[in-house]
Motif scaffolding. Sequence first.
Motif, PDB file in Angstrom:
ATOM      1  N   TYR A  51       0.832  -1.214   0.000  1.00 45.44           N
ATOM      2  CA  TYR A  51       0.000   0.000   0.000  1.00 45.44           C
ATOM      3  C   TYR A  51       0.862   1.258   0.000  1.00 45.44           C
ATOM      4  O   TYR A  51       0.635   2.190  -0.781  1.00 45.44           O
ATOM      5  CB  TYR A  51      -0.920  -0.011   1.215  1.00 45.44           C
ATOM      6  CG  TYR A  51      -1.712   1.266   1.384  1.00 45.44           C
ATOM      7  CD1 TYR A  51      -2.801   1.535   0.556  1.00 45.44           C
ATOM      8  CD2 TYR A  51      -1.358   2.205   2.347  1.00 45.44           C
ATOM      9  CE1 TYR A  51      -3.528   2.712   0.687  1.00 45.44           C
ATOM     10  CE2 TYR A  51      -2.075   3.385   2.489  1.00 45.44           C
ATOM     11  CZ  TYR A  51      -3.158   3.629   1.655  1.00 45.44           C
ATOM     12  OH  TYR A  51      -3.853   4.814   1.789  1.00 45.44           O
ATOM     13  N   LEU A  52       1.873   1.287   0.872  1.00 45.54           N
ATOM     14  CA  LEU A  52       2.740   2.466   0.957  1.00 45.54           C
ATOM     15  C   LEU A  52       3.585   2.628  -0.292  1.00 45.54           C
ATOM     16  O   LEU A  52       3.925   3.755  -0.679  1.00 45.54           O
ATOM     17  CB  LEU A  52       3.632   2.368   2.194  1.00 45.54           C
ATOM     18  CG  LEU A  52       2.896   2.488   3.536  1.00 45.54           C
ATOM     19  CD1 LEU A  52       3.852   2.189   4.687  1.00 45.54           C
ATOM     20  CD2 LEU A  52       2.274   3.861   3.702  1.00 45.54           C
ATOM     21  N   ALA A  53       3.930   1.527  -0.940  1.00 47.82           N
ATOM     22  CA  ALA A  53       4.711   1.617  -2.176  1.00 47.82           C
ATOM     23  C   ALA A  53       3.923   2.337  -3.261  1.00 47.82           C
ATOM     24  O   ALA A  53       4.507   3.028  -4.105  1.00 47.82           O
ATOM     25  CB  ALA A  53       5.105   0.225  -2.655  1.00 47.82           C
ATOM     26  N   ARG A  54       2.605   2.202  -3.244  1.00 42.75           N
ATOM     27  CA  ARG A  54       1.760   2.876  -4.229  1.00 42.75           C
ATOM     28  C   ARG A  54       1.441   4.309  -3.827  1.00 42.75           C
ATOM     29  O   ARG A  54       1.377   5.198  -4.675  1.00 42.75           O
ATOM     30  CB  ARG A  54       0.453   2.106  -4.425  1.00 42.75           C
ATOM     31  CG  ARG A  54       0.604   0.751  -5.086  1.00 42.75           C
ATOM     32  CD  ARG A  54      -0.735   0.245  -5.591  1.00 42.75           C
ATOM     33  NE  ARG A  54      -1.730   0.204  -4.518  1.00 42.75           N
ATOM     34  CZ  ARG A  54      -1.953  -0.841  -3.734  1.00 42.75           C
ATOM     35  NH1 ARG A  54      -1.236  -1.934  -3.899  1.00 42.75           N
ATOM     36  NH2 ARG A  54      -2.885  -0.800  -2.794  1.00 42.75           N
ATOM     37  N   THR A  55       1.218   4.526  -2.523  1.00 45.51           N
ATOM     38  CA  THR A  55       0.723   5.833  -2.083  1.00 45.51           C
ATOM     39  C   THR A  55       1.801   6.757  -1.519  1.00 45.51           C
ATOM     40  O   THR A  55       1.666   7.976  -1.586  1.00 45.51           O
ATOM     41  CB  THR A  55      -0.374   5.653  -1.015  1.00 45.51           C
ATOM     42  OG1 THR A  55       0.185   4.958   0.115  1.00 45.51           O
ATOM     43  CG2 THR A  55      -1.538   4.842  -1.584  1.00 45.51           C
ATOM     44  N   ALA A  56       2.848   6.182  -0.940  1.00 48.81           N
ATOM     45  CA  ALA A  56       3.898   6.997  -0.313  1.00 48.81           C
ATOM     46  C   ALA A  56       5.240   6.285  -0.405  1.00 48.81           C
ATOM     47  O   ALA A  56       5.827   5.903   0.616  1.00 48.81           O
ATOM     48  CB  ALA A  56       3.540   7.282   1.145  1.00 48.81           C
ATOM     49  N   PRO A  57       5.764   6.110  -1.634  1.00 52.39           N
ATOM     50  CA  PRO A  57       7.020   5.356  -1.801  1.00 52.39           C
ATOM     51  C   PRO A  57       8.212   5.977  -1.081  1.00 52.39           C
ATOM     52  O   PRO A  57       9.062   5.254  -0.554  1.00 52.39           O
ATOM     53  CB  PRO A  57       7.227   5.342  -3.322  1.00 52.39           C
ATOM     54  CG  PRO A  57       6.392   6.471  -3.837  1.00 52.39           C
ATOM     55  CD  PRO A  57       5.218   6.561  -2.916  1.00 52.39           C
ATOM     56  N   ALA A  58       8.278   7.316  -1.052  1.00 52.32           N
ATOM     57  CA  ALA A  58       9.401   7.965  -0.364  1.00 52.32           C
ATOM     58  C   ALA A  58       9.353   7.682   1.129  1.00 52.32           C
ATOM     59  O   ALA A  58      10.394   7.449   1.771  1.00 52.32           O
ATOM     60  CB  ALA A  58       9.370   9.475  -0.623  1.00 52.32           C
ATOM     61  N   ALA A  59       8.148   7.682   1.700  1.00 52.39           N
ATOM     62  CA  ALA A  59       7.994   7.384   3.123  1.00 52.39           C
ATOM     63  C   ALA A  59       8.386   5.936   3.416  1.00 52.39           C
ATOM     64  O   ALA A  59       9.009   5.646   4.442  1.00 52.39           O
ATOM     65  CB  ALA A  59       6.554   7.647   3.555  1.00 52.39           C
TER      66      ALA A  59
END
Length: 224
Positions: A51-59
């Motif tokens: 999920y984070l890779a799609r929505t917030a990769p830098a985070a």
Amino acid sequence: MKTGLRAALSSVVGLVILGVALFLSAGTLNYWQAWVFIAVFAFGTIISSRYLARTAPAALQRRKRGGPRAETRMVQKFIVTAALLGGLTMMAFSAIDHRFRWSSVPTAVSLVGVVAIAAGLGMMTLVIVQNHYAAATVTVETGQKVATHGLYRFVRHPMYAANVIMMVGVPLALGSYWGLFLLIPVILALVFRILDEETLLTQELAGYREYTQRVRYRLIPYVW
């Protein structure tokens, strides 16, 4: 290799190592609590990473750069090492507790522990969504601003609060009451980490001092 897949594979490798340690400590594969624990942890971390890779990769990249070696300050290297060793010891001891039947934990209580783990993992993901600068290391980056919305309205360090919720659930999920006592050194390490981190943030992050005056509690509302 895509960020999400790489993070997911890294999580799987870590869980395999954890599983070996748990089952060796328990002395058996007939340990349903450990199987459920691993399954929930695997599902939670993989879904969160994707999920984070799609929505917030830098985070997500910031969260991947963690551990003692990633810390730039010596005090944090010691604190993180102590916290990691404490957490691993707590898990292994919980499995040993199961092996020798020192605790008698009802199934319902173990399931409560599983829910706490899932809740902690979900809360960690939410914190990253609300604050893309929620790195795994103690640092202040260029352009970073104070996060004041979402969970940050209630406690200054919701990521650590989520970690505490998850860690409380671990011994219970693994069928151990005695393992809860090993939470004490882990939480103490977390307290020292927070105090040192706040010193840095107050000095280097504009607006953080004012934020601490608005949000009184660091970790647990109405407690500390």
